[in-house]
Write an enzyme that holds these catalytic residues in place. Sequence first.
Site, short mmCIF file in Angstrom:
data_model
loop_
_atom_site.label_atom_id
_atom_site.label_comp_id
_atom_site.label_asym_id
_atom_site.label_seq_id
_atom_site.Cartn_x
_atom_site.Cartn_y
_atom_site.Cartn_z
N LYS A 198 17.47 -13.55 34.48
CA LYS A 198 16.28 -14.32 34.83
C LYS A 198 16.59 -15.27 35.98
O LYS A 198 17.37 -16.20 35.82
CB LYS A 198 15.78 -15.14 33.65
CG LYS A 198 14.44 -15.84 33.96
CD LYS A 198 14.06 -16.88 32.94
CE LYS A 198 14.61 -18.25 33.23
NZ LYS A 198 14.09 -18.88 34.46
N GLU A 272 28.20 -22.71 33.57
CA GLU A 272 28.62 -23.32 34.83
C GLU A 272 27.60 -24.42 35.10
O GLU A 272 26.47 -24.14 35.46
CB GLU A 272 28.67 -22.26 35.93
CG GLU A 272 29.58 -22.63 37.07
CD GLU A 272 28.88 -23.48 38.09
OE1 GLU A 272 28.90 -24.72 37.93
OE2 GLU A 272 28.30 -22.93 39.02
N CYS A 306 26.18 -27.62 42.91
CA CYS A 306 26.77 -28.26 41.73
C CYS A 306 28.15 -28.84 42.06
O CYS A 306 28.58 -29.81 41.46
CB CYS A 306 26.88 -27.26 40.60
SG CYS A 306 27.50 -25.68 41.14
N GLU A 403 24.38 -36.74 38.38
CA GLU A 403 24.22 -35.74 39.42
C GLU A 403 22.84 -35.86 40.05
O GLU A 403 21.83 -35.80 39.36
CB GLU A 403 24.40 -34.34 38.80
CG GLU A 403 24.39 -33.25 39.85
CD GLU A 403 24.67 -31.87 39.25
OE1 GLU A 403 24.20 -31.61 38.12
OE2 GLU A 403 25.33 -31.06 39.91
#
Lengths: 493, 316
Positions: A198, A272, A306, A403
């Site tokens: 997906k 991840e 990331c 983040e």
Amino acid sequence: MAKAIKNNTIKLKFDSARNLAPAPESKSAATIKDRYELFINGEFQKPLSKKYFASINPATEEKLSEVAEANTADVNKAVEAARTAYEKVWKKTSPKERAKYIYRIARMVQERARELAIIETLDGGKPIRESRDFDVPTAANHFFYYAGWADKLEYAFPNRNAQPLGVAGQIIPWNFPLLMAAWKIAPALATGNTVVLKPAEGTPLTALKLAEIIQEADLPPGVVNIITGAGETGAAIVNHPDINKIAFTGSTNVGKIIQKAIAGTNKKATLELGGKAANIIFEDAPIDQAVEGVINGIFFNQGHVCCAGSRLFVQESVAKVVIQKLKDRMESLIVGDPMDKNTDIGAINSKEQLGIINNYLAIGQKEGAEMYQSSCAIPKKGYFCRPTIFTGVAQSSRIAQEEIFGPVLTIQTFRTEDEVIEKANNTPFGLSAGVWTDKGSKIFNMTTKLRAGVVWANTYNKFDPTSPFGGYKESGYGREGGLHGLSAYVDIV
Amino acid sequence: MQKVTAKKITPKFSENGSHNASEKRLEVLKTYKIYVGGQFPRTESGRYYIATNSKADKLANMCLCSRKDFRDAVVSARGAFGGWSARAAFNRGQILYRIAEMLEGRKAQFIEELIKQDATPAQAEAEVNVAIDRLIYYSGWCDKFQQVFSSVNPVASSHFNFSTPEPTGVVAAIAPQNSSLIGLVSIVAPIIAGGNSCIVLASSGKPLCAVTFGEVLNSSDLPGGVVNILTGKVSELLPYFADHMDVNATVYCEKDEASQKLIKEKSALNVKRIVTYDKTDWLSDQGQSPYFIMDFQEIKTTWHPIENIGGAKAGY
């Protein structure tokens, strides 16, 4: 004593540099259909949900296409197709034939590279230069690399036999849509698994193009199924009882939800997740290279990375000059139309993400940090953010802890190696880190002590199919890429 | 080589040191405490439980450890991790070998404890032998698994790039509950061979050897805090083993599905690595492998540019 610090940089004349003539890539080399269905069992099928949603070009806010929204029934259909393909076909396909299918996909991605790059940029807002020179070629290379592993697995796991897991459910993010699809699909196929993938709801188009390529490559029906949808579709994949493995790339929060959701099952997972990487400049570093690396580390792909080097640590003695050089270099960055080949920073991926970034900009200022943005003009339409740095940032600041996933860099200073190691590791994340120094022994001291899965020394944001990627701590577990990326998709018996 | 045989010395005095031969010497009982930070404290809770054998004979009062004991042990383990992981792999190998030596020297004591805990003499001796040999096995792996599981990656750009295993960090392990010694040793050895530190909860039903093994560790130059051994009830401590935010990995060895689910759920709080061994026969060779070391390793990839300016090639 003179107060002024001598800065030997010859200041570039940015006015002239900024007035480069537009060099837009042509849209005509790509075909985007008005509507995309779900790719299940080798065919594009209308969704049982009967629902569609729009995919928007974040640089213009215009609708590019609409794509099907898979509901639970659609997910069931896709998993069933993947299961049947696994049991009846793929498991029995000889490794060397598996390899040839994957090689074929790699070649076709290369053949259609220009089209894929254009669509990637239109759908996600990243500069065409990056789609063209990084995303698409690296995706093709990933297929090419893993294809070769398919018939060599007995060399990868000493004294053990590697067996496929079965059906892999793969959920990927919006920052590198095609590349993440390649990272997920290539090793899964090479090790003999079948796939339900997906893509992110905001950036589904290149994955659907990849579905067309897979169809054209004559991969047996059901071996790869690509279905579109948002969080609920993802949840249906995660919770499906007939899936053996979940591979997820995305935020740490969703990663934790997934880890919890599969707790009562035997599903394997690789996650991840997020990062807040330290990029560390020592006084003996080649400063100009380091500045260039820091710019690339935080502004690559609008900072939607990331492993972005989002926390800069500069040794106190060179902080002033480094910050000045960073500001100078930021002034020369071209922000704007992602389709323009001169553009350095494209559009923020979505309105929602722009909101999140702007919120952090407000938080940073409220916390007392000093914000600096380049003075460039940004387009009136579309979602854009000027490259931003914060100085005077405390270790406890939210902008230094959380983040942001945007073109925002926090800058802290340090005096000793021990201090910076402590500060750099003081985060729940552990995905990546960067070190800049001319001294080899210092590099190895730092790269050994930084608790992160990928450490770049005197470089940053480099990726390669042969190079394992993945995090420590709350940045997730498992590796993608290289020899070590194989273990994510096998049982070793 | 001349075979050395120990001479049997008949003591001139009776065993209790007194000349009164008719008085039987009173045995000194051992107090079983826990092993935390290189010391042997009692549980902070002051609680105890009674270890028994299958005939319900009382064997010893064991510490019934609390959540606080576990948290203290995590502090010790975290404190020890940096130093232990930075030791030369060769040195870790020597220390694991030393543990094996110390265990060999105290073989009789372990056999006696195993027999107290329902093993036959033959089973007891076999279990201790396997435990010693297992430590030797992992001693050897300390400076070898890195070579087997590392790679130098031929990236397409002008960079030197390599990947090596590094320890995950602090591991919270619940030792196999059906054995007193071999389960514990088989779990602890690969964890510390790879440079991690750990907190391990002994078998609740057969806890004696775990504490005595702590004494072996304490005399083996293993830095305090690298291995911390607690005794107590699994059901009470299990949630804390899984939800502590400064623990990086959890180990569980039972088939109990509800507990497995609980551990996995709580581990998600800080993305712990979860390792479940519910099919392993620790007494067999299946109970040892470098892959057990790799269960507690992270792969770190390092990049550095290669200067590529001139035209010179390594042509000779």
